[in-house]
Design an enzyme around this catalytic site. Structure first.
Site, PDB file in Angstrom:
ATOM      1  N   SER A   1       0.670  -1.348  -0.041  1.00  0.00           N
ATOM      2  CA  SER A   1      -0.016   0.064   0.203  1.00  0.00           C
ATOM      3  C   SER A   1       0.893   1.134  -0.126  1.00  0.00           C
ATOM      4  CB  SER A   1      -0.821   0.045   1.166  1.00  0.00           C
ATOM      5  OG  SER A   1      -1.635  -1.040   1.453  1.00  0.00           O
TER       6      SER A   1
ATOM      7  N   HIS B   1      -3.580   0.427  -4.661  1.00  0.00           N
ATOM      8  CA  HIS B   1      -3.207  -0.758  -5.417  1.00  0.00           C
ATOM      9  C   HIS B   1      -3.546  -0.660  -6.882  1.00  0.00           C
ATOM     10  CE1 HIS B   1      -1.885  -2.867  -1.720  1.00  0.00           C
ATOM     11  NE2 HIS B   1      -2.999  -2.120  -1.177  1.00  0.00           N
TER      12      HIS B   1
ATOM     13  N   HIS C   1      -5.689  -9.175  -1.508  1.00  0.00           N
ATOM     14  CA  HIS C   1      -5.721  -9.366   0.027  1.00  0.00           C
ATOM     15  C   HIS C   1      -6.844 -10.263   0.405  1.00  0.00           C
ATOM     16  CE1 HIS C   1      -3.682  -5.348  -0.301  1.00  0.00           C
ATOM     17  NE2 HIS C   1      -2.963  -5.890   0.931  1.00  0.00           N
TER      18      HIS C   1
ATOM     19  N   TYR D   1      -8.821 -10.002   2.974  1.00  0.00           N
ATOM     20  CA  TYR D   1      -9.841  -9.242   3.379  1.00  0.00           C
ATOM     21  C   TYR D   1     -10.911  -8.798   2.382  1.00  0.00           C
ATOM     22  CZ  TYR D   1      -7.134  -5.042   2.487  1.00  0.00           C
ATOM     23  OH  TYR D   1      -6.412  -4.236   1.763  1.00  0.00           O
ATOM     24  N   GLU D   2     -10.283  -9.083   1.066  1.00  0.00           N
ATOM     25  CA  GLU D   2     -11.497  -8.977   0.258  1.00  0.00           C
ATOM     26  C   GLU D   2     -12.412  -9.973  -0.261  1.00  0.00           C
ATOM     27  OE1 GLU D   2      -9.149  -7.325  -3.573  1.00  0.00           O
ATOM     28  OE2 GLU D   2      -7.334  -7.386  -2.168  1.00  0.00           O
TER      29      GLU D   2
ATOM     30  N   ALA E   1       3.020  -2.246   3.909  1.00  0.00           N
ATOM     31  CA  ALA E   1       2.434  -1.059   5.001  1.00  0.00           C
ATOM     32  C   ALA E   1       2.410  -1.926   6.377  1.00  0.00           C
ATOM     33  CB  ALA E   1       1.725  -0.138   4.550  1.00  0.00           C
TER      34      ALA E   1
ATOM     35  N   MET F   1      -1.746  -6.983   6.945  1.00  0.00           N
ATOM     36  CA  MET F   1      -2.780  -7.491   6.501  1.00  0.00           C
ATOM     37  C   MET F   1      -2.457  -8.582   5.210  1.00  0.00           C
ATOM     38  SD  MET F   1      -5.751  -4.802   7.046  1.00  0.00           S
ATOM     39  CE  MET F   1      -5.824  -3.956   8.672  1.00  0.00           C
ATOM     40  N   SER F   2      -1.077  -8.558   4.836  1.00  0.00           N
ATOM     41  CA  SER F   2      -0.746  -9.127   3.749  1.00  0.00           C
ATOM     42  C   SER F   2       0.543  -9.862   3.741  1.00  0.00           C
ATOM     43  CB  SER F   2      -0.440  -8.118   2.502  1.00  0.00           C
ATOM     44  OG  SER F   2       0.752  -7.299   3.112  1.00  0.00           O
TER      45      SER F   2
ATOM     46  N   ASN G   1       2.423   3.518  11.295  1.00  0.00           N
ATOM     47  CA  ASN G   1       1.902   3.944  12.279  1.00  0.00           C
ATOM     48  C   ASN G   1       2.418   3.044  13.676  1.00  0.00           C
ATOM     49  OD1 ASN G   1      -0.222   2.086  10.595  1.00  0.00           O
ATOM     50  ND2 ASN G   1      -0.531   1.689  12.763  1.00  0.00           N
TER      51      ASN G   1
ATOM     52  N   HIS H   1      -6.989   4.071   6.724  1.00  0.00           N
ATOM     53  CA  HIS H   1      -6.262   3.642   5.786  1.00  0.00           C
ATOM     54  C   HIS H   1      -5.803   4.969   4.894  1.00  0.00           C
ATOM     55  CE1 HIS H   1      -4.792   0.975   2.467  1.00  0.00           C
ATOM     56  NE2 HIS H   1      -5.671   1.622   1.436  1.00  0.00           N
TER      57      HIS H   1
HETATM   58  N1  HPA Z   1      -2.646  -2.809  11.644  1.00  0.00           N
HETATM   59  C1  HPA Z   1      -2.880  -3.695  10.340  1.00  0.00           C
HETATM   60  N2  HPA Z   1      -2.359  -3.219   8.761  1.00  0.00           N
HETATM   61  C2  HPA Z   1      -1.714  -2.242   8.925  1.00  0.00           C
HETATM   62  C3  HPA Z   1      -1.510  -1.278  10.175  1.00  0.00           C
HETATM   63  C4  HPA Z   1      -1.816  -1.683  11.453  1.00  0.00           C
HETATM   64  O1  HPA Z   1      -1.554  -0.986  12.252  1.00  0.00           O
HETATM   65  N3  HPA Z   1      -0.685  -0.277   9.374  1.00  0.00           N
HETATM   66  C5  HPA Z   1      -0.670  -0.721   8.194  1.00  0.00           C
HETATM   67  N4  HPA Z   1      -1.121  -1.788   7.774  1.00  0.00           N
END
Ligand code: HPA
Length: 403
Positions: free
Chosen positions: A164, A195, A217, A219-220, A247, A339-340, A363, A375
């Site tokens: 991302s 993406h 992903h 989650y899709e 990310a 998440m990947s 973050n 996001h």
């Molecule tokens: N959690 C999950 N996925 C992420 C995060 C997070 O804090 N930051 C970027 N992708």
């Protein structure tokens, strides 16, 4: 990695019986099968030279006669000045029964040893797909064939999956050739902002690369196996090095937003695997290749860049975590959360592709700061860490391609 002692002992025991009256060059080959049994063979010469047989071929004959067809490990023992690898014909013979990730130990009686694998010995094995009607390119899997139509000579040394907000790397490619995922048969497209859904081949730091701008992903709502076309394409194009970027949130206050972290290992909490349905007990003891990691570490040091190593924990998403989950993940040993990446890493290891992973920290994880995660924040913050990640990759690529 050390030599498997049982295979070496079996090889030593039979090597003395090699029938080599003409060359005086005895070779032993030992196969461990999926059931754990060991089958050994030696080279058998003939006065009419073409009638001679390599040790690997002999061992395969013994294995098949014993009713087994799945090789899990190979060892070849021979003398001489240099370590001996299976000949071209025997690589193909072994490939009939051995998956790309199967280790092959090249051993010398004086103790020298090199561990390689089938993928490295035979990157473009002749496979069942080549037997179907039509030209070889028509029989090859479609996405690879589509790329070869435009770029017949494409030989990417390193594949890079851009996470991302990190897709900007492709702007730095020389001689870029882009393919929309929509034009690559079998490729699912991603609907996630940040993406692009494009594969771009080109050169970076003078290294031929293939960059995936966008990924699927879980989650899709897709099965983990939906990532397979991407990883199979890497394999089809003969590329055996894959850098996965993402990310991620950081669980460590000393690895703040904007940092880049090198993935040392992962924890898969996505509840699935891309290998589900095709049972294969691939080992994951070193998913993230030590040599590739070392190259990235050295490149970071040259650039004066911090590159802390961390364990990446993958969640399903798409929601961010709760502070309680993050506390739990910390006790599990996680340094990064995202998440990947893990499904791709598993699939790549299954195909014998070596993997490195880099996280751009966007973050601190949930509960570590008062801010709510979003996001949009991830995308904005990915730019800072993304710049670093780009510089790191550009600096490391020539050595990555050789490692
Ligand atoms: N959690 C999950 N996925 C992420 C995060 C997070 O804090 N930051 C970027 N992708």
């Amino acid at each position: 990695m050390s030599v498997p002692a049982d295979l070496l002992a079996a090889a030593k025991a039979v090597r003395e019986r090699a029938f080599v009256p003409y060359s005086h060059f005895p070779v032993a080959a030992v196969l461990r099968t999926a059931s754990g049994r060991i089958h050994a063979g030696v080279n058998v010469e003939n006065v009419a030279y073409p009638q001679s047989q390599c040790a690997e071929a002999s061992a395969i004959g013994v294995m098949v006669a014993a009713g087994e067809t799945r090789i899990a490990e190979v060892l070849v023992l021979a003398g001489g000045e240099r370590l001996i690898a299976p000949c071209g014909g025997c690589r193909q013979r072994l490939a009939e029964f051995a998956a790309p990730e199967v280790p092959v130990h090249l051993c010398h009686p004086d103790g020298r040893h090199l561990r390689t694998d089938m993928a490295e010995l035979l990157p473009h094995a002749f496979g069942p797909g080549h037997l179907s009607a039509g030209t070889p390119s028509a029989a090859a899997p479609d996405a690879a064939a589509r790329i070869r139509t435009r770029l017949p000579q494409a030989a990417p040394a390193v594949a890079i999956v851009l996470g991302s907000g990190l897709g900007g790397l492709v702007d730095e490619l020389e001689q870029p050739e882009a393919f929309d995922y929509a034009d690559l048969p079998g490729f699912p497209t991603s609907g996630v902002p940040g993406h692009a859904g494009r594969l771009v081949l080109g050169r970076l730091s003078d290294v031929p690369v293939m960059c995936f701008q966008g990924r699927v992903h879980l989650y899709e709502g897709r099965p983990a196996a939906a990532i397979l076309p991407m990883i199979r394409l890497v394999h089809e194009l003969g590329c055996r090095r894959l850098v996965l970027t993402n990310a991620a949130g950081s669980l460590r206050p000393d690895v703040p937003e904007g940092a880049v972290s090198l993935i040392a290992d992962h924890i898969n909490l996505q509840g699935s695997s891309p290998l589900v349905g095709g049972p294969n007990f691939v080992g994951l003891t070193s998913v993230y290749d030590p040599s590739l990691r070392s190259v990235l570490g050295k490149a970071a040091a040259r650039l004066g860049m911090e590159l802390p190593e961390g364990v990446y924990l993958a969640v399903l998403g798409p929601q961010f975590e709760t502070p309680a989950e993050i506390r739990a993940f910390r006790t599990l040993g996680a340094d990064l959360v995202g998440m990947s990446t893990v499904a791709e890493a598993i699939a790549a290891r299954h195909l014998g592709i070596r993997v490195a992973g880099l996280s751009a920290v966007t973050n601190l994880a949930a509960g570590m700061t008062p801010a709510e995660l979003s996001h949009n924040h991830t995308l904005a913050a990915a730019k800072v860490a993304g710049d670093k990640l780009r510089r790191l990759l550009a600096a490391a690529l020539p050595d990555l391609a050789r490692a």
